[in-house]
Write a protein that holds these residues in place. Sequence first.
Motif, short mmCIF file in Angstrom:
data_model
loop_
_atom_site.label_atom_id
_atom_site.label_comp_id
_atom_site.label_asym_id
_atom_site.label_seq_id
_atom_site.Cartn_x
_atom_site.Cartn_y
_atom_site.Cartn_z
N LEU A 72 0.78 -1.08 -0.06
CA LEU A 72 0.10 -0.17 0.11
C LEU A 72 0.78 1.36 -0.04
CD1 LEU A 72 0.27 0.52 3.28
CD2 LEU A 72 -1.62 -1.09 3.50
N ASP A 73 2.11 1.19 0.12
CA ASP A 73 3.07 2.20 0.01
C ASP A 73 3.60 2.43 -1.37
OD1 ASP A 73 4.37 -0.18 0.21
OD2 ASP A 73 6.07 0.57 1.62
N PHE A 74 3.33 1.67 -2.38
CA PHE A 74 3.95 1.60 -3.71
C PHE A 74 3.55 2.83 -4.46
CE2 PHE A 74 3.49 0.01 -8.29
CZ PHE A 74 5.01 -0.25 -8.29
N ALA A 75 2.57 3.98 -4.29
CA ALA A 75 2.18 5.11 -4.95
C ALA A 75 3.62 5.83 -5.54
CB ALA A 75 1.44 6.10 -4.39
N GLU A 76 4.59 6.13 -4.85
CA GLU A 76 5.44 6.85 -5.13
C GLU A 76 6.60 6.07 -5.87
OE1 GLU A 76 9.18 9.51 -3.22
OE2 GLU A 76 7.79 8.74 -1.77
N TYR A 77 6.69 4.92 -5.45
CA TYR A 77 7.61 3.78 -6.34
C TYR A 77 7.10 3.63 -7.68
CZ TYR A 77 11.15 0.00 -6.81
OH TYR A 77 12.01 -0.87 -7.09
N GLY A 78 5.81 3.67 -7.93
CA GLY A 78 5.30 3.03 -8.90
C GLY A 78 5.36 4.35 -9.94
N THR A 88 3.66 -0.29 -15.36
CA THR A 88 3.28 -1.04 -13.90
C THR A 88 1.77 -1.21 -13.85
OG1 THR A 88 2.76 1.19 -12.90
CG2 THR A 88 5.23 0.50 -12.75
N SER A 89 1.15 -1.41 -14.77
CA SER A 89 -0.14 -1.55 -14.96
C SER A 89 -0.81 -2.95 -14.39
CB SER A 89 -0.93 -1.37 -16.46
OG SER A 89 -0.15 -2.32 -17.36
N GLU A 90 0.15 -4.04 -14.51
CA GLU A 90 -0.18 -5.30 -14.00
C GLU A 90 0.62 -5.51 -12.89
OE1 GLU A 90 -2.52 -6.82 -15.27
OE2 GLU A 90 -2.78 -6.07 -17.21
N VAL A 91 0.99 -4.54 -12.00
CA VAL A 91 1.59 -4.65 -10.70
C VAL A 91 0.23 -4.92 -9.55
CG1 VAL A 91 2.84 -3.60 -8.63
CG2 VAL A 91 3.82 -3.52 -10.97
N ARG A 92 0.22 -5.97 -8.88
CA ARG A 92 -0.90 -6.31 -7.92
C ARG A 92 -0.44 -5.20 -6.52
NH1 ARG A 92 -4.76 -9.90 -6.05
NH2 ARG A 92 -4.83 -10.06 -3.76
N VAL A 93 -1.27 -4.37 -6.27
CA VAL A 93 -1.06 -3.61 -5.01
C VAL A 93 -1.87 -4.24 -3.97
CG1 VAL A 93 -0.82 -1.41 -3.92
CG2 VAL A 93 -0.63 -1.62 -6.30
N SER A 94 -1.18 -4.50 -2.61
CA SER A 94 -1.80 -5.04 -1.56
C SER A 94 -2.90 -3.91 -0.73
CB SER A 94 -0.99 -5.60 -0.77
OG SER A 94 -1.62 -6.14 0.60
N GLU A 95 -3.89 -4.44 -0.37
CA GLU A 95 -4.66 -3.46 0.59
C GLU A 95 -4.22 -3.46 1.99
OE1 GLU A 95 -8.71 -4.42 -0.30
OE2 GLU A 95 -8.57 -3.78 -2.19
N THR A 96 -3.54 -4.26 2.47
CA THR A 96 -2.99 -4.45 3.73
C THR A 96 -1.45 -4.57 4.30
OG1 THR A 96 -3.30 -6.97 3.75
CG2 THR A 96 -5.24 -5.73 4.37
N ALA A 120 4.23 -7.82 1.10
CA ALA A 120 3.00 -7.96 -0.06
C ALA A 120 3.49 -8.87 -1.03
CB ALA A 120 2.92 -6.60 -0.81
N MET A 121 4.73 -9.52 -1.25
CA MET A 121 5.29 -10.30 -2.11
C MET A 121 4.50 -11.67 -1.98
SD MET A 121 9.09 -11.29 -3.09
CE MET A 121 9.25 -12.74 -2.05
N ALA A 122 3.90 -11.88 -0.60
CA ALA A 122 3.08 -12.99 -0.49
C ALA A 122 1.83 -13.01 -1.02
CB ALA A 122 2.69 -13.05 1.21
N GLU A 123 1.52 -11.86 -1.81
CA GLU A 123 0.16 -12.24 -2.41
C GLU A 123 0.67 -12.33 -4.07
OE1 GLU A 123 -2.08 -8.66 -2.04
OE2 GLU A 123 -2.23 -8.80 -0.02
N ALA A 124 1.66 -12.41 -4.43
CA ALA A 124 2.18 -12.72 -5.79
C ALA A 124 1.35 -13.97 -6.40
CB ALA A 124 3.87 -12.73 -5.93
N PRO A 125 1.33 -15.21 -5.65
CA PRO A 125 0.81 -16.19 -6.21
C PRO A 125 -0.73 -16.06 -6.59
CG PRO A 125 1.94 -16.92 -4.16
CD PRO A 125 1.86 -15.38 -4.25
#
Length: 327
Positions: A72-78, A88-96, A120-125
């Motif tokens: 959820l802290d990805f906005a600046e990095y993106g 970055t359109s296919e990056v999954r951004v976690s809500e938690t 958040a990498m745990a959500e990659a699968p």
Amino acid sequence: MRLAVTGSIATDHLMVFPGRFAEQLIEEHLDRVSLSFLADRLDVRRGGVAANIAFGLGRLGLDPLLVGAAGLDFAEYGSWLRANGVDTSEVRVSETLHTARFVCTTDMDQNQIATFYTGAMAEAPLIDLAAIAARVKDPALVLVGADDPDAMLRHTAAAHSVGIPVAADPSQQLARLDREQARQLVGGARWLFTNEYESALLQERTGWSENDLLDRVGTWITTLAGDGVSLAGRGAPRLVVPAVATESVADPTGAGDAFRAGFLAGVAWQWPQERAAQLGCAMATTVLESVGTQEYKLLASDLIARIGQTYGDDAARAIEPRLAGVS
């Protein structure tokens, strides 16, 4: 040629220890290690293998598709990645969860001790690469980089199922893989990337010899640190491309990712393997001279000069037209 890059997206916390780790290790007590190293420098940088490779490809004008899970802290990095040519359109951004963290300490001999927090990498699968490929009309190549192991296995299977060539780059995750997982990740790969240590570990994990692996992949690329890179393929003589020399190593973190970006750019441009590896080596040296994995300055004139000095004027002239837009 569109490239998709899967793998970790992370923030790097890079520290420098002004001594030698080896001097703090007591051989007869290695079974009970409790050490603290007083670092005299800390740099917080953007990182993650997929983001690093995609960044390098973006800087070279390849418009890479980044596929991974961020927090959820990805906005600046993106925003930073998009400004440097990464989709970055296919990056999954976690809500938690927060974006993964890589914490690394480097000693004066360039040895490193690191810890990686998954976040958040745990959500990659949960990412469906086959669906992504359908949306973007099939990338010409998918690099499967270090990520959640289940995600790596799923991405590899998805790419094979829809006929997209795979560049296998298991790197740091090799230690977590069992035999069957390691075999699934590398078997059938068009390209296989390892460093010297990982090449031995891969053979141990898969139970396959070097010849067995060469029967199952297209080209096996092994980075050799200061000695350059080795390229091996079944039925072809081994090719060794020397490194581009440097007199100022600031931080080795990310040099391998930069090599991969340069090499894969050459693949996208349909260059011979040797030429692609030359660009990769020049990119790697550029990163070696910077702290952080995406803070390096990439100038066409600098890359061409380095390539000419190391590989000759013919190599520089062959590479120069593709670097015209790099600034």
